[in-house]
Design a protein around this motif. Structure first.
Motif, PDB file in Angstrom:
ATOM      1  N   CYS A 120       0.822  -1.206   0.000  1.00  0.00           N
ATOM      2  CA  CYS A 120       0.000   0.000   0.000  1.00  0.00           C
ATOM      3  C   CYS A 120       0.853   1.251   0.000  1.00  0.00           C
ATOM      4  O   CYS A 120       0.498   2.262  -0.620  1.00  0.00           O
ATOM      5  CB  CYS A 120      -0.936  -0.003   1.217  1.00  0.00           C
ATOM      6  SG  CYS A 120      -2.256  -1.237   1.117  1.00  0.00           S
ATOM      7  N   SER A 131      -9.191  10.774  -4.134  1.00  0.00           N
ATOM      8  CA  SER A 131      -9.674   9.482  -3.628  1.00  0.00           C
ATOM      9  C   SER A 131      -8.536   8.649  -3.059  1.00  0.00           C
ATOM     10  O   SER A 131      -8.670   8.032  -1.992  1.00  0.00           O
ATOM     11  CB  SER A 131     -10.370   8.716  -4.755  1.00  0.00           C
ATOM     12  OG  SER A 131      -9.469   8.503  -5.840  1.00  0.00           O
ATOM     13  N   LYS A 134      -7.502   9.984   0.342  1.00  0.00           N
ATOM     14  CA  LYS A 134      -8.377   9.572   1.434  1.00  0.00           C
ATOM     15  C   LYS A 134      -8.075   8.133   1.874  1.00  0.00           C
ATOM     16  O   LYS A 134      -8.039   7.833   3.064  1.00  0.00           O
ATOM     17  CB  LYS A 134      -9.829   9.691   0.989  1.00  0.00           C
ATOM     18  CG  LYS A 134     -10.298  11.129   0.813  1.00  0.00           C
ATOM     19  CD  LYS A 134     -11.755  11.168   0.394  1.00  0.00           C
ATOM     20  CE  LYS A 134     -12.244  12.610   0.247  1.00  0.00           C
ATOM     21  NZ  LYS A 134     -13.675  12.686  -0.166  1.00  0.00           N
ATOM     22  N   ILE A 135      -7.857   7.258   0.878  1.00  0.00           N
ATOM     23  CA  ILE A 135      -7.537   5.866   1.216  1.00  0.00           C
ATOM     24  C   ILE A 135      -6.212   5.793   1.970  1.00  0.00           C
ATOM     25  O   ILE A 135      -6.069   5.057   2.951  1.00  0.00           O
ATOM     26  CB  ILE A 135      -7.482   5.023  -0.068  1.00  0.00           C
ATOM     27  CG1 ILE A 135      -8.856   4.985  -0.734  1.00  0.00           C
ATOM     28  CG2 ILE A 135      -7.008   3.602   0.252  1.00  0.00           C
ATOM     29  CD1 ILE A 135      -8.865   4.277  -2.077  1.00  0.00           C
ATOM     30  N   CYS A 138      -6.725   6.843   5.503  1.00  0.00           N
ATOM     31  CA  CYS A 138      -7.362   5.777   6.291  1.00  0.00           C
ATOM     32  C   CYS A 138      -6.371   4.677   6.649  1.00  0.00           C
ATOM     33  O   CYS A 138      -6.363   4.169   7.777  1.00  0.00           O
ATOM     34  CB  CYS A 138      -8.541   5.198   5.523  1.00  0.00           C
ATOM     35  SG  CYS A 138      -9.915   6.340   5.289  1.00  0.00           S
TER      36      CYS A 138
END
Length: 304
Positions: A120, A131, A134-135, A138
């Motif tokens: 990741c 987007s 934001k991921i 998180c």
């Protein structure tokens, strides 16, 4: 104590330091395996493993898991320290090996978790879309929350001595000794000798700079080699003293210190500068006044 069959005796708890040592040994083994693996690609183009590094590491850790946790219920570090995992969810105090579900979840939490974190990070490190941001936020929040939980678990481990990692606490697996721990008979004779010798050596190192070795040597030589019967007159001094009382050679620029012996100027001057309480090595007289010899010693007497 327990064996792999584990149906005879109760288990023995493992010390905190042993559990932490096992974790450090596991980390050292992983670094060693990875360094040995990457050394095989030194002849290839640089960065050939960069794009697939998380997957390659996950594959190596999968192999380690297969031959350690899956087959022996213990990591390499635990096996070295005579430790293995016990299924702590069982109601009995007898040793119970890990279930297959616990082993698989251990693989997912350790190998899968690290692979997901590294992959990741690579996926979202260069993405600027909202987007993806934001991921990424998180994921960073979840990673920070897991680290905080790991810290709290470690503090609880320091207090109670069980479940060194968060994965062990979640899965209910506990470290126990494989075999009974026998009491070792430790002899302290060698240690006592070492302590005494080191203490004595440190005492000598502290004491030796305070001792005037040159003065002590001269004092002992004056006791062992006394010379008596010489006349105090300067004629007798010139007649009998044909060598320096310090170096034993024919005196160069002969000087006296107030006794019936002759010294080279440089010999007596250097010794007097290093020790203001310098005494004659022949008779033990302290330096009263450094004076040149008034009477000339003929060089022909050197061959007499």
């Amino acid at each position: 104590a327990s064996s792999s069959s584990g149906n005879e005796k109760s288990v023995n708890p493992v010390l905190r330091i042993s559990q932490l040592d096992a974790l450090e040994l596991n980390k050292a083994l992983e670094q060693l395996v990875w360094s040995q693996f990457t050394s095989c690609f030194h002849g290839f183009k640089p960065g050939v493993l960069a794009h697939f590094e998380p997957e390659v590491k996950a594959f190596l850790w999968l192999i380690l898991w297969r031959f350690t946790i899956y087959s022996k219920n213990a990591t390499v570090g635990q096996a070295i320290l005579n430790i293995q995992y016990k299924n702590n969810l069982s109601q009995t105090e007898k040793y119970q090996p890990l279930s297959k579900h616990q082993k698989l979840w251990y693989l997912i939490f350790t190998v899968g978790g690290r692979w997901l974190e590294e992959r990741c990070y690579d996926l979202f490190s260069n993405r600027q879309l909202q987007s993806f941001c934001k991921i990424k936020a998180c994921i960073n929040f979840g990673s920070g929350l897991l680290k905080l939980c790991g810290l709290l678990n470690f503090l609880i481990f320091l207090q109670k001595g069980t479940f060194a990692t968060l994965t062990e606490r979640i899965l209910g697996i506990r470290s126990v000794f494989c075999k009974p721990q026998s009491v070792r008979q430790v002899g302290f004779e060698y240690m006592n000798r070492e302590l005494l010798w080191h203490g004595f050596a440190e005492f000598l190192i502290y004491l030796l700079p305070l001792i005037n070795v040159q003065k002590l040597k001269l004092k002992i030589s004056s006791w062992c080699l006394p010379i008596a019967g010489l006349s105090s007159s300067e004629n007798t001094l010139a007649a009998h003293c044909k060598e320096c009382s310090l170096c034993g050679e024919w005196p160069t620029m002969p000087h006296t210190i107030g006794c019936s012996h002759v010294f080279c100027y440089y010999c007596i001057k250097s010794n007097y500068l290093s020790d203001t309480y310098f005494t004659c090595p022949k008779c033990g007289l302290e330096v009263q006044s450094l004076q040149p010899l008034k009477y000339k010693i003929e060089m022909t007497e050197l061959h007499a």
